[in-house]
Enzyme design. Structure first.
Site, PDB file in Angstrom:
ATOM      1  N   HIS A  84      38.455 -40.675 -38.107  1.00  0.00           N
ATOM      2  CA  HIS A  84      37.841 -39.472 -37.542  1.00  0.00           C
ATOM      3  C   HIS A  84      36.316 -39.616 -37.417  1.00  0.00           C
ATOM      4  O   HIS A  84      35.577 -39.180 -38.308  1.00  0.00           O
ATOM      5  CB  HIS A  84      38.139 -38.271 -38.446  1.00  0.00           C
ATOM      6  CG  HIS A  84      39.539 -37.767 -38.352  1.00  0.00           C
ATOM      7  ND1 HIS A  84      39.897 -36.671 -37.594  1.00  0.00           N
ATOM      8  CD2 HIS A  84      40.683 -38.218 -38.926  1.00  0.00           C
ATOM      9  CE1 HIS A  84      41.198 -36.456 -37.723  1.00  0.00           C
ATOM     10  NE2 HIS A  84      41.698 -37.382 -38.526  1.00  0.00           N
TER      11      HIS A  84
ATOM     12  N   CYS B 116      43.109 -39.626 -34.092  1.00  0.00           N
ATOM     13  CA  CYS B 116      44.223 -39.382 -35.000  1.00  0.00           C
ATOM     14  C   CYS B 116      45.452 -38.906 -34.229  1.00  0.00           C
ATOM     15  O   CYS B 116      46.053 -39.678 -33.493  1.00  0.00           O
ATOM     16  CB  CYS B 116      43.802 -38.405 -36.099  1.00  0.00           C
ATOM     17  SG  CYS B 116      44.903 -38.414 -37.534  1.00  0.00           S
TER      18      CYS B 116
ATOM     19  N   GLU C  96      34.370 -37.914 -35.538  1.00  0.00           N
ATOM     20  CA  GLU C  96      33.764 -36.588 -35.377  1.00  0.00           C
ATOM     21  C   GLU C  96      33.504 -35.910 -36.718  1.00  0.00           C
ATOM     22  O   GLU C  96      32.687 -34.987 -36.818  1.00  0.00           O
ATOM     23  CB  GLU C  96      34.660 -35.702 -34.499  1.00  0.00           C
ATOM     24  CG  GLU C  96      35.793 -34.962 -35.186  1.00  0.00           C
ATOM     25  CD  GLU C  96      36.926 -35.829 -35.709  1.00  0.00           C
ATOM     26  OE1 GLU C  96      37.859 -35.288 -36.337  1.00  0.00           O
ATOM     27  OE2 GLU C  96      36.911 -37.063 -35.501  1.00  0.00           O
TER      28      GLU C  96
END
Length: 271
Positions: free
Chosen positions: A233, A104, A235
């Site tokens: 994202h 991001c 993660e």
């Protein structure tokens, strides 16, 4: 087997550092240190102690001057107390085989530093940028991604499709010119694309492509495959209960977003 010692950069508005470090440890990294950029710039921490650099998401400097623009200038002009430019540390880190993942805001940073896509192996020369979503607003939703099997990217190895969340207002990739986009595609540097969840083909259709990025490009790699930047994202999908459909059992049988971090960790461990 090599140990994975990861460096997660924070400060100046970054807000995804904790979950990024957690995801790295869950993915098998022996260590994941959260370090303020100011400590790196001051020389309190050195990049040569690490082999995995993660630039997480957040709102660097409030996205003033454009997403990650101020941070890119900070990286370019900061010099530690011993006189070593931070950018020189970054160059040495990469030349020594280190992996770099930008998520991001971190992806925006890598593009504005010129680390991605590095067409023609021209590193630290800006070739693309990221601008406002076509919708004109911040997008916060889950998307379906397809990886490019011909890409050299080590982070997408053995991954075909994923579902992960996005949360950004400036995610549309803007190449310097049409020739740059053509070269990116010809060299398979478009590592990840937004796809229609039904057809599983790259799409320009909103909201499956949340920002209008050309060819549905969600992430880019460099010619070595050791740098990946993407707007979604991975993660943030580190356990099955993160998925909004997990209790209904309707989410596709795709790997967790964590699989990207695991691929990077496994690459280092097998070197």
């Amino acid at each position: 087997m090599a140990s994975v010692n990861a460096l997660v950069i924070t400060g100046y508005g970054t807000n995804c550092h904790e979950e990024s470090a957690y995801a790295l440890r869950t993915a098998g990294a022996e260590n994941a240190d959260i370090v303020y950029f100011s400590d790196l710039a001051a020389g309190h921490v050195r990049m040569d102690d690490y082999n995995f650099l993660l630039c997480p998401g957040g709102f660097l400097d409030g996205d003033d001057l454009g997403a990650a623009q101020a941070a890119a200038l900070r990286w370019r002009w900061s010099t530690s107390k011993d006189g070593t430019p931070v950018l020189d540390q970054l160059k040495t880190f990469f030349d020594n085989g280190g992996l770099i993942l930008g998520i991001c805001n971190g992806f925006q940073l890598l593009c504005k530093l010129g680390l991605l896509p590095a067409v023609g192996e021209k590193y630290f020369e800006r070739q693309v940028s990221l601008s406002y979503n076509d919708s004109g607003r911040f997008e916060d939703r889950w998307v379906t991604l397809k990886t490019n099997p011909a890409s050299p990217c080590v982070f997408t190895k053995d991954i075909e499709y994923m579902e992960v969340p996005i949360r950004h207002g400036e995610g549309k990739i803007i190449p310097m010119d049409d020739a740059t986009l053509e070269t990116i595609v010809n060299n398979n540097l478009h590592a990840v694309q937004y796809v229609d969840p039904e057809t599983r083909e790259p799409t320009q259709e909103y909201p499956y492509n949340p920002n209008g990025s050309p060819l549905g490009i969600a992430g880019l790699t460099d010619p070595t495959g050791r740098i990946l930047g993407l707007m979604p994202h991975p993660e943030a999908y580190n356990h099955k209960t993160n998925h909004p459909s997990w209790t209904r059992g309707t989410n596709p049988d795709f790997p967790l977003g964590l699989a990207m971090l695991e691929a990077g960790v496994n690459h280092l461990k097998t070197q």
